[in-house]
Design a protein around this motif. Structure first.
Motif, mmCIF file in Angstrom:
data_model
loop_
_atom_site.group_PDB
_atom_site.id
_atom_site.type_symbol
_atom_site.label_atom_id
_atom_site.label_comp_id
_atom_site.label_asym_id
_atom_site.label_seq_id
_atom_site.Cartn_x
_atom_site.Cartn_y
_atom_site.Cartn_z
ATOM 1 N N GLU A 78 28.282 -26.783 78.585
ATOM 2 C CA GLU A 78 28.053 -27.237 79.933
ATOM 3 C C GLU A 78 28.795 -28.549 80.333
ATOM 4 O OE1 GLU A 78 23.764 -25.002 80.471
ATOM 5 O OE2 GLU A 78 23.951 -26.933 79.790
ATOM 6 N N HIS A 79 28.619 -29.679 79.360
ATOM 7 C CA HIS A 79 29.263 -30.664 79.529
ATOM 8 C C HIS A 79 30.674 -30.823 79.942
ATOM 9 C CE1 HIS A 79 28.673 -35.143 78.693
ATOM 10 N NE2 HIS A 79 29.982 -35.129 79.015
ATOM 11 N N ILE A 80 31.308 -29.989 78.735
ATOM 12 C CA ILE A 80 32.961 -30.007 79.016
ATOM 13 C C ILE A 80 33.284 -29.141 80.285
ATOM 14 C CG2 ILE A 80 34.749 -28.667 78.175
ATOM 15 C CD1 ILE A 80 33.570 -28.758 75.128
ATOM 16 N N GLU A 81 32.563 -28.347 80.721
ATOM 17 C CA GLU A 81 32.750 -27.830 82.004
ATOM 18 C C GLU A 81 32.504 -28.668 83.254
ATOM 19 O OE1 GLU A 81 34.412 -24.663 82.746
ATOM 20 O OE2 GLU A 81 34.624 -24.613 80.648
ATOM 21 N N LEU A 82 31.508 -29.423 83.034
ATOM 22 C CA LEU A 82 31.239 -30.406 84.156
ATOM 23 C C LEU A 82 32.465 -31.372 83.975
ATOM 24 C CD1 LEU A 82 29.554 -31.731 86.408
ATOM 25 C CD2 LEU A 82 28.332 -33.019 84.393
ATOM 26 N N GLU A 83 32.898 -31.916 82.943
ATOM 27 C CA GLU A 83 34.088 -32.817 82.645
ATOM 28 C C GLU A 83 35.304 -32.255 83.357
ATOM 29 O OE1 GLU A 83 34.521 -35.940 81.370
ATOM 30 O OE2 GLU A 83 32.521 -36.179 80.494
ATOM 31 N N LYS A 84 35.719 -31.055 83.098
ATOM 32 C CA LYS A 84 36.662 -30.056 83.618
ATOM 33 C C LYS A 84 36.776 -30.134 85.311
ATOM 34 C CE LYS A 84 37.761 -26.427 81.610
ATOM 35 N NZ LYS A 84 37.651 -25.311 80.945
ATOM 36 N N SER A 85 35.565 -30.072 85.789
ATOM 37 C CA SER A 85 35.467 -29.863 86.977
ATOM 38 C C SER A 85 35.840 -31.208 87.840
ATOM 39 C CB SER A 85 34.089 -29.497 87.562
ATOM 40 O OG SER A 85 33.092 -30.557 87.440
#
Length: 273
Positions: A247-254
């Motif tokens: 979830e953290h990685i996806e947030l960073e990517k967004s």
């Protein structure tokens, strides 16, 4: 097609202006069996424009722009990964490995001389130090993999950038953000615990506190407020610690792609056809 091929350079020269030089990014993006390359033009150290060139395409502007979007995305992601990861991959971690040994030695050798509270503090600090070193190992692993991949592009061993390569670069960059956050939080969390150890008056523990360890106990016990602000500064949203790694990685990517959209709009203004 190899990015350094004369036919690619010939196409790049067509868009070069007076007193400019150019750099062709390694790796092509392929559409309909045609190879497209991203070229940056500069006068001295200043970037003056960019272009997408292809020695084997007769397509119209739409296909060139499609290639540009993917090439720019990969270029920005890889640049940001190097910029962020390189700063962290060479961080001096000897103090953490030394403190890891100190904590392990105390827990192993004088556990029976520790109160329940003292033991919990030592275990807490060891967990945080282990996490710091584990995350550091991961970022070194990623950076090594990235360097090998980049070298294969430079050497022409790999010539084509794929959508999978772009997604991998985005995931790498997102994970760097995750690692940075977790390491900063770990430091903030262990400061009061190391201060507790520093202020302990346990003669059995003191046997393991060398001059060097004592110096690092000082270092690991200070600047709690500064580190709290660091946590706030790199927090994208509230309750970041509740996120899973994925979830953290996806947030960073967004967040990365929000910025990438702005970069794309700006770069298109400098694009030469």
């Amino acid at each position: 097609m190899y990015y350094n091929h004369q036919s690619v350079k010939k196409e790049a020269k067509k868009h070069k202006k007076f007193l400019e030089s150019f750099i062709i990014d390694p790796g092509s993006f392929r559409i309909n069996n045609c190879d497209y390359f991203l070229v940056n033009y500069q006068r001295g150290e200043k970037i003056t424009g960019c272009a997408v060139v292809s020695p084997n395409s007769n397509a119209g502007k739409t296909e060139y722009l499609e290639a540009f979007d993917s090439l720019l995305e990969f270029s920005v992601l890889t640049y940001l990964f190097v910029d962020h990861a390189e700063k962290r991959v060479n961080v001096y971690m000897y103090p953490h490995t030394l403190m890891q040994k100190f904590l392990m030695d105390v827990l192993k050798e004088v556990c029976n001389h520790l109160t329940s509270e003292e033991k919990n503090v030592f275990e807490y600090c060891l967990e945080r130090i282990d996490l710091m070193l584990e995350l550091q190992g991961r970022i070194q692993e990623m950076y090594g993999e990235f360097e090998q991949k980049a070298k294969r592009y430079r050497d022409g061993v790999e010539e084509e950038i794929t959508k999978q390569d772009i997604e991998e670069a985005a995931n790498y960059l997102g994970e760097v953000g995750f690692i940075q956050y977790r390491q900063v939080v770990a430091v903030y969390e262990y400061i009061p615990k190391f201060r507790y150890i520093k202020e302990m008056n346990n003669p059995e523990v003191k046997k393991y506190i060398t001059t060097t360890v004592d110096g690092y106990l000082d270092e690991f016990s200070i600047n709690e407020e500064e580190h709290r602000k660091n946590v706030e500064r790199i927090s994208i949203q509230p309750n970041m610690s509740d996120l899973t790694k994925e979830e953290h990685i996806e947030l960073e990517k967004s967040e990365i792609y929000k910025n990438l959209t702005n970069i794309n709009v700006s770069s298109r203004k400098e694009l030469r056809f």
